[in-house]
Design a protein around this motif. Structure first.
Motif, short mmCIF file in Angstrom:
data_model
loop_
_atom_site.label_atom_id
_atom_site.label_comp_id
_atom_site.label_asym_id
_atom_site.label_seq_id
_atom_site.Cartn_x
_atom_site.Cartn_y
_atom_site.Cartn_z
N ALA A 1 -2.39 12.56 104.66
CA ALA A 1 -1.73 11.89 103.54
C ALA A 1 -2.13 12.51 102.21
O ALA A 1 -3.22 13.09 102.07
N GLY A 2 -1.25 12.38 101.23
CA GLY A 2 -1.52 12.87 99.89
C GLY A 2 -1.01 11.92 98.84
O GLY A 2 -0.36 10.91 99.16
N THR A 3 -1.24 12.24 97.57
CA THR A 3 -0.86 11.34 96.48
C THR A 3 0.01 12.01 95.42
O THR A 3 0.36 11.37 94.43
N THR A 4 0.35 13.28 95.60
CA THR A 4 1.06 14.01 94.55
C THR A 4 2.57 14.05 94.74
O THR A 4 3.29 14.48 93.84
N GLY A 5 3.05 13.66 95.93
CA GLY A 5 4.47 13.81 96.23
C GLY A 5 4.81 15.16 96.81
O GLY A 5 5.97 15.43 97.12
N LEU A 6 3.82 16.01 97.00
CA LEU A 6 4.03 17.33 97.58
C LEU A 6 3.35 17.41 98.95
O LEU A 6 2.26 16.87 99.15
N THR A 7 4.00 18.10 99.87
CA THR A 7 3.47 18.28 101.22
C THR A 7 3.50 19.75 101.59
O THR A 7 4.52 20.42 101.41
N ARG B 1 -9.62 22.93 99.07
CA ARG B 1 -10.28 23.42 97.86
C ARG B 1 -9.34 23.50 96.67
O ARG B 1 -9.72 23.12 95.55
N LEU B 2 -8.12 23.99 96.88
CA LEU B 2 -7.20 24.25 95.77
C LEU B 2 -6.23 23.12 95.47
O LEU B 2 -5.85 22.93 94.32
N ARG B 3 -5.79 22.38 96.52
CA ARG B 3 -4.80 21.30 96.33
C ARG B 3 -5.20 20.09 97.18
O ARG B 3 -4.47 19.66 98.08
N PRO B 4 -6.35 19.50 96.91
CA PRO B 4 -6.87 18.45 97.80
C PRO B 4 -6.06 17.18 97.83
O PRO B 4 -6.16 16.40 98.79
N GLU C 1 1.54 28.00 90.17
CA GLU C 1 0.35 27.63 90.95
C GLU C 1 0.70 27.48 92.43
O GLU C 1 -0.03 27.98 93.30
N LEU C 2 1.80 26.81 92.72
CA LEU C 2 2.18 26.59 94.12
C LEU C 2 2.52 27.90 94.82
O LEU C 2 2.16 28.09 95.99
N ARG C 3 3.18 28.81 94.12
CA ARG C 3 3.44 30.13 94.70
C ARG C 3 2.12 30.83 95.03
O ARG C 3 1.97 31.42 96.11
N GLY C 4 1.19 30.78 94.10
CA GLY C 4 -0.10 31.43 94.32
C GLY C 4 -0.85 30.84 95.49
O GLY C 4 -1.44 31.57 96.30
N GLU D 1 -4.39 27.65 111.38
CA GLU D 1 -4.11 26.44 110.61
C GLU D 1 -5.35 25.92 109.91
O GLU D 1 -5.28 25.48 108.75
N GLN D 2 -6.50 25.97 110.58
CA GLN D 2 -7.73 25.49 109.95
C GLN D 2 -8.08 26.31 108.71
O GLN D 2 -8.52 25.76 107.70
N ALA D 3 -7.86 27.62 108.77
CA ALA D 3 -8.13 28.47 107.60
C ALA D 3 -7.26 28.06 106.42
O ALA D 3 -7.72 28.03 105.28
N MET D 4 -6.00 27.74 106.70
CA MET D 4 -5.10 27.32 105.63
C MET D 4 -5.47 25.94 105.10
O MET D 4 -5.45 25.69 103.89
N ARG D 5 -5.84 25.04 105.99
CA ARG D 5 -6.25 23.70 105.55
C ARG D 5 -7.52 23.77 104.69
O ARG D 5 -7.67 23.00 103.73
N ASP D 6 -8.42 24.66 105.02
CA ASP D 6 -9.64 24.80 104.23
C ASP D 6 -9.31 25.21 102.79
O ASP D 6 -9.94 24.73 101.83
#
Length: 271
Positions: A85-91, A69-72, A12-15, A60-65
């Motif tokens: 900030a996030g909650t999954t431990g991934l950045t 959607r995919l990894r909020p 999933e992360l690769r995709g 950058e905005q296109a990537m953040r969008d």
């Protein structure tokens, strides 16, 4: 919350990483080799010329969008819009155009840098050069380049002496006078030195074309994507003392441990 990298999650992360690169490509190409205006971020901090363009911000905005959607729930560290900030431990570490000076000069040595990292460093990274159409990806057991010659595996160069090596960096001065002198001590022993390559130098290291990339004063978003690609291709990236480099600073990227050790012995003397 912590994460566990399962085969399903790594796929999933690769995709997602490739989706980010796919989104950034048309945005960056829209403005490349046009009369795009550049603001000087460096002037606000009393520093040297540090340009930013609408293409940097839009990329950058296109990537953040897409991440929204995919990894909020993942964190984001981007050059233009800062941390989320996030909650999954991934950045997700994003440099929407690494090499903006080259970009506004029309030279295709810039690229889009993407990494997904945890608290130990980058797990997977991409160095994408939209104009040439080359994408270097590495991590989770993968190291490959897709481009005009098709898709091929990446493998760093076999060991050879520093006297036979090709070295690259971006700026001839390489940071402070002390850092520049340390770099020149390595460069003086190499067979060939090239300047001004930006992130494309790291891609060439992963592709087995060169032996060393040496830089100083870098930020995490400058290096995390390249580190993942280079390490997956068999190389090694550290700071000038041999420690972790994924937080930026002084960078020594090498094709193999042997030439890394030879360059490190010189650079580690820089105070």
């Amino acid at each position: 919350m912590t994460h566990r990298i399962t085969p399903e999650l790594s796929a999933e992360l690769r995709g997602v990483a490739h989706s980010l690169a796919d989104a950034a490509r048309p945005v960056t190409l829209q403005y490349f080799r046009t009369a795009v205006a550049a603001d000087n971020k460096g002037a606000l901090r009393g520093m040297a010329y540090d340009p930013v363009t609408i293409a940097d911000r839009a990329s950058e905005q296109a990537m953040r969008d897409i991440l929204a959607r995919l990894r909020p729930d993942d964190a984001i560290l981007g050059e233009e819009f800062g941390p989320k900030a996030g909650t999954t431990g991934l950045t997700w570490v994003l440099d929407p155009i690494d090499g903006t000076r080259a970009y506004i000069a029309g030279a295709p040595t810039w690229g889009v840098l993407i990494a997904v990292s945890d608290d130990q460093g980058p797990l997977f990274g991409i160095v994408d050069q939209p104009y040439i159409g080359e994408r270097f990806a590495g991590g989770f057991g993968q190291a490959e380049c897709a481009g005009p010659h098709g898709t091929r595996a990446l493998q760093t160069h076999a060991p050879r002496a520093l006297a036979e090596a090709i070295v690259m960096t971006t700026f001839p001065e390489v940071g402070t006078p002390t850092e520049g002198a340390a770099f020149q001590a390595v460069a003086a022993r190499a067979q060939l030195v090239r300047y001004g390559m930006d992130c494309y130098a790291y891609a060439m290291l992963a592709a087995g074309q060169i032996d060393l990339v040496i830089e100083a004063g870098l930020q995490p978003y400058d290096v995390q994507g390249p580190i993942a690609v280079i390490e997956a291709a068999g190389g090694i990236v550290t700071d000038w003392q041999g420690g972790p480099a994924w937080q930026g600073g002084r960078i020594l990227a090498a094709a193999n441990p042997q030439i890394h050790a030879e360059a490190l012995a010189i650079l580690s003397t820089a105070s």
